[in-house]
Scaffold this motif. Structure first.
Motif, PDB file in Angstrom:
ATOM      1  N   SER A 185       0.820  -1.212   0.000  1.00 47.87           N
ATOM      2  CA  SER A 185       0.000   0.000   0.000  1.00 47.87           C
ATOM      3  C   SER A 185       0.855   1.262   0.000  1.00 47.87           C
ATOM      4  O   SER A 185       0.372   2.343  -0.364  1.00 47.87           O
ATOM      5  CB  SER A 185      -0.930  -0.003   1.210  1.00 47.87           C
ATOM      6  N   GLN A 186       2.117   1.155   0.407  1.00 45.12           N
ATOM      7  CA  GLN A 186       2.989   2.327   0.436  1.00 45.12           C
ATOM      8  C   GLN A 186       3.593   2.652  -0.930  1.00 45.12           C
ATOM      9  O   GLN A 186       4.211   3.697  -1.098  1.00 45.12           O
ATOM     10  CB  GLN A 186       4.112   2.118   1.455  1.00 45.12           C
ATOM     11  N   ILE A 187       3.424   1.757  -1.916  1.00 41.96           N
ATOM     12  CA  ILE A 187       3.982   1.965  -3.248  1.00 41.96           C
ATOM     13  C   ILE A 187       2.938   2.652  -4.129  1.00 41.96           C
ATOM     14  O   ILE A 187       1.851   2.117  -4.350  1.00 41.96           O
ATOM     15  CB  ILE A 187       4.412   0.634  -3.903  1.00 41.96           C
ATOM     16  N   ALA A 188       3.258   3.845  -4.636  1.00 40.72           N
ATOM     17  CA  ALA A 188       2.311   4.580  -5.471  1.00 40.72           C
ATOM     18  C   ALA A 188       2.529   4.336  -6.956  1.00 40.72           C
ATOM     19  O   ALA A 188       1.576   4.218  -7.724  1.00 40.72           O
ATOM     20  CB  ALA A 188       2.422   6.081  -5.189  1.00 40.72           C
ATOM     21  N   ARG A 189       3.786   4.263  -7.389  1.00 36.93           N
ATOM     22  CA  ARG A 189       4.061   4.137  -8.822  1.00 36.93           C
ATOM     23  C   ARG A 189       5.477   3.597  -9.042  1.00 36.93           C
ATOM     24  O   ARG A 189       6.389   3.889  -8.265  1.00 36.93           O
ATOM     25  CB  ARG A 189       3.914   5.496  -9.512  1.00 36.93           C
ATOM     26  N   LEU A 190       5.621   2.817 -10.097  1.00 35.75           N
ATOM     27  CA  LEU A 190       6.926   2.341 -10.541  1.00 35.75           C
ATOM     28  C   LEU A 190       7.296   3.066 -11.830  1.00 35.75           C
ATOM     29  O   LEU A 190       6.467   3.151 -12.745  1.00 35.75           O
ATOM     30  CB  LEU A 190       6.901   0.828 -10.779  1.00 35.75           C
ATOM     31  N   TRP A 191       8.508   3.573 -11.896  1.00 38.87           N
ATOM     32  CA  TRP A 191       8.970   4.295 -13.073  1.00 38.87           C
ATOM     33  C   TRP A 191      10.105   3.538 -13.754  1.00 38.87           C
ATOM     34  O   TRP A 191      11.140   3.273 -13.130  1.00 38.87           O
ATOM     35  CB  TRP A 191       9.468   5.696 -12.688  1.00 38.87           C
ATOM     36  N   LEU A 192       9.895   3.176 -15.008  1.00 37.64           N
ATOM     37  CA  LEU A 192      10.958   2.627 -15.847  1.00 37.64           C
ATOM     38  C   LEU A 192      11.584   3.760 -16.650  1.00 37.64           C
ATOM     39  O   LEU A 192      10.893   4.706 -17.030  1.00 37.64           O
ATOM     40  CB  LEU A 192      10.397   1.587 -16.821  1.00 37.64           C
ATOM     41  N   THR A 193      12.861   3.666 -16.910  1.00 35.41           N
ATOM     42  CA  THR A 193      13.494   4.648 -17.787  1.00 35.41           C
ATOM     43  C   THR A 193      13.874   3.992 -19.109  1.00 35.41           C
ATOM     44  O   THR A 193      14.105   2.785 -19.179  1.00 35.41           O
ATOM     45  CB  THR A 193      14.742   5.273 -17.147  1.00 35.41           C
ATOM     46  N   ALA A 194      13.933   4.801 -20.136  1.00 32.88           N
ATOM     47  CA  ALA A 194      14.316   4.353 -21.478  1.00 32.88           C
ATOM     48  C   ALA A 194      15.330   5.333 -22.047  1.00 32.88           C
ATOM     49  O   ALA A 194      15.186   6.549 -21.868  1.00 32.88           O
ATOM     50  CB  ALA A 194      13.090   4.287 -22.393  1.00 32.88           C
ATOM     51  N   SER A 195      16.334   4.823 -22.716  1.00 34.07           N
ATOM     52  CA  SER A 195      17.312   5.720 -23.349  1.00 34.07           C
ATOM     53  C   SER A 195      16.687   6.481 -24.509  1.00 34.07           C
ATOM     54  O   SER A 195      17.141   7.558 -24.886  1.00 34.07           O
ATOM     55  CB  SER A 195      18.506   4.916 -23.857  1.00 34.07           C
ATOM     56  N   GLY A 196      15.627   5.890 -25.087  1.00 35.97           N
ATOM     57  CA  GLY A 196      15.018   6.474 -26.279  1.00 35.97           C
ATOM     58  C   GLY A 196      15.540   5.878 -27.563  1.00 35.97           C
ATOM     59  O   GLY A 196      15.010   6.136 -28.640  1.00 35.97           O
ATOM     60  N   GLY A 197      16.611   5.061 -27.456  1.00 38.19           N
ATOM     61  CA  GLY A 197      17.168   4.439 -28.651  1.00 38.19           C
ATOM     62  C   GLY A 197      17.873   5.438 -29.542  1.00 38.19           C
ATOM     63  O   GLY A 197      18.084   6.603 -29.176  1.00 38.19           O
ATOM     64  N   PRO A 198      18.235   5.028 -30.744  1.00 39.96           N
ATOM     65  CA  PRO A 198      19.037   5.883 -31.624  1.00 39.96           C
ATOM     66  C   PRO A 198      18.283   7.050 -32.252  1.00 39.96           C
ATOM     67  O   PRO A 198      18.916   7.935 -32.839  1.00 39.96           O
ATOM     68  CB  PRO A 198      19.535   4.907 -32.700  1.00 39.96           C
ATOM     69  N   PHE A 199      16.946   7.080 -32.154  1.00 40.27           N
ATOM     70  CA  PHE A 199      16.179   8.075 -32.914  1.00 40.27           C
ATOM     71  C   PHE A 199      15.469   9.108 -32.043  1.00 40.27           C
ATOM     72  O   PHE A 199      14.835  10.018 -32.566  1.00 40.27           O
ATOM     73  CB  PHE A 199      15.158   7.376 -33.812  1.00 40.27           C
TER      74      PHE A 199
END
Length: 402
Positions: A185-199
């Protein structure tokens, strides 16, 4: 089998996809730490690489992609060596009693059966194959709960999430049981990061003219061709979103993605009180691999260290309309397990067609979208069900490409 709760003891590893990027970097740890031994190794096409590893690890059972590969290995290493082949060989290797830890490093759906077999045997499974979880969904998690297996992700983003979570939550994820609502219940959101790739940073891209070499030129990570293309389309991030939602048992609406071109922040956990914990580190896959091998401890090893004083400025952006793969992944989760299987299967066929110059880069995501529209609603209850849905999705994707 030795209890997985004793990280200081000897771990006997079966490495599926031993000549690939994940397998190679896992073996880096093995060579530098006497706590790890190798009991099994597989390779699909790189038979020369498998032969070299077979010589280096003479006690390890081996699995090659086909019978011709087996003959080459046998000619090189001798008739007495245990050499398996094909999907059944991978499953036997994963199930073998002389290993307690299986590194699931085979890219795509071919790694599903062997990963599920290792889970059913109650082993520690290091998940580099996100597609196995995407395709099998709760089937894999239920098998882990029943057998006592441990599922430890070695994708950099999911490993980072695991390291940011409170210890009770992390332990429950690894053991496939997140039923304690009080902890979560203490976890609100998980954030993944992305490099965005070559474009990502380019506004002048002619998507129909993107070459294979351009699509595979990842700006941060050194990876195989298939996963590099997935990063260029951001399908990889769509698969990771599905994996995170399943592995951490949170609705996909509580998992989000930020583009972070510097590739130094790998994931963040946002808590109910508004605070956030982030995991930072160099772009070195040996770090999450080492964490998974040594969990719940940590292994000391010379890896690249992140020097924040000399690091570039960190920036974060929302995904824009040029990259529809992540929103399609959310659609797949809303539609059910069959749609998630179709998402993965259509992508595999489309990426393979692109790598063979049969379709243009800009047709990969529309092929996935068509697969989602044609997927039947429903829930799979066995690996045979998964195979049937996958074959139907493959047929649709090939028809669309043709």
């Amino acid at each position: 089998m030795k209890s997985p709760d004793q990280p200081t003891g000897l771990r006997r590893l079966c490495i599926l996809g031993a000549t690939g990027s994940i397998g190679t970097q896992t073996l880096d740890w093995v060579r530098s730490d006497a706590r790890y031994s190798v009991s099994g190794l597989s390779a699909h096409q790189d038979i020369d690489g498998l032969i070299a590893l077979g010589r280096e690890f003479p006690d390890a059972a081996l699995a090659a992609g086909d019978a011709a590969g087996v003959e080459r290995v046998r000619d090189a290493l001798g008739a007495r060596r245990r050499i398996l082949h094909g999907a059944q060989g991978l499953t036997e290797l994963a199930e073998a009693s002389d290993s307690d830890t299986v590194v699931a490093g085979i890219v795509g759906s071919p790694g599903l059966a062997s990963t599920l077999a290792a889970v059913r045997c109650g082993k520690r499974v290091l998940l580099a194959n996100k597609e196995a979880l995407v395709m099998s969904g709760v089937l894999l998690l239920e098998a882990a709960r029943e057998s006592g297996a441990e599922l430890i992700p070695i994708d950099s983003e999911h490993s980072a999430l695991l390291q940011c979570l409170p210890a009770p939550c992390a332990r429950s994820c690894i053991r496939g049981d997140t039923s304690d609502a009080g902890q979560w219940s203490q976890i609100a959101r998980l954030w993944l990061t992305a490099s965005g790739g070559p474009f990502w940073s380019r506004q002048d891209v002619d998507w129909a003219q993107v070459s294979v070499n351009e699509a595979c030129a990842h700006p941060v990570w050194s990876m195989g061709r298939k996963i590099s293309v997935d990063s260029a389309t951001l399908v990889n991030k769509g698969l990771e979103l599905i994996e995170a939602s399943l592995l951490f048992s949170v609705p996909h609406s509580q998992v989000d993605v930020l583009v972070h071109p510097q590739g130094l922040v790998h994931a963040l956990v946002e808590f109910a009180d508004g605070s956030q914990i982030a995991s930072l580190g160099a772009a070195d896959m040996r770090i999450p691999i080492g964490y998974a091998l040594a969990w719940p401890g940590r292994a000391e090893r010379p890896v690249q260290r992140l020097d924040l004083a000399s690091a570039p400025d960190l920036s974060f952006e929302r995904i824009d309309a040029r990259f529809a793969a992540v929103s399609l992944a959310r659609e797949a989760m809303n539609s059910g397990q069959n749609a998630m299987i179709a998402y993965n299967a259509a992508n595999e066929i489309a990426v393979d067609a692109f790598l063979q110059s049969k379709i243009k880069f800009d047709r990969i995501v529309p092929c996935i979208e068509d697969g989602l529209r044609r997927a039947d609603p429903g829930t799979v209850r066995s690996i045979e069900d998964i195979s049937q849905v996958q074959q139907q999705a493959i047929s649709y994707a090939r028809e669309w490409i043709a």
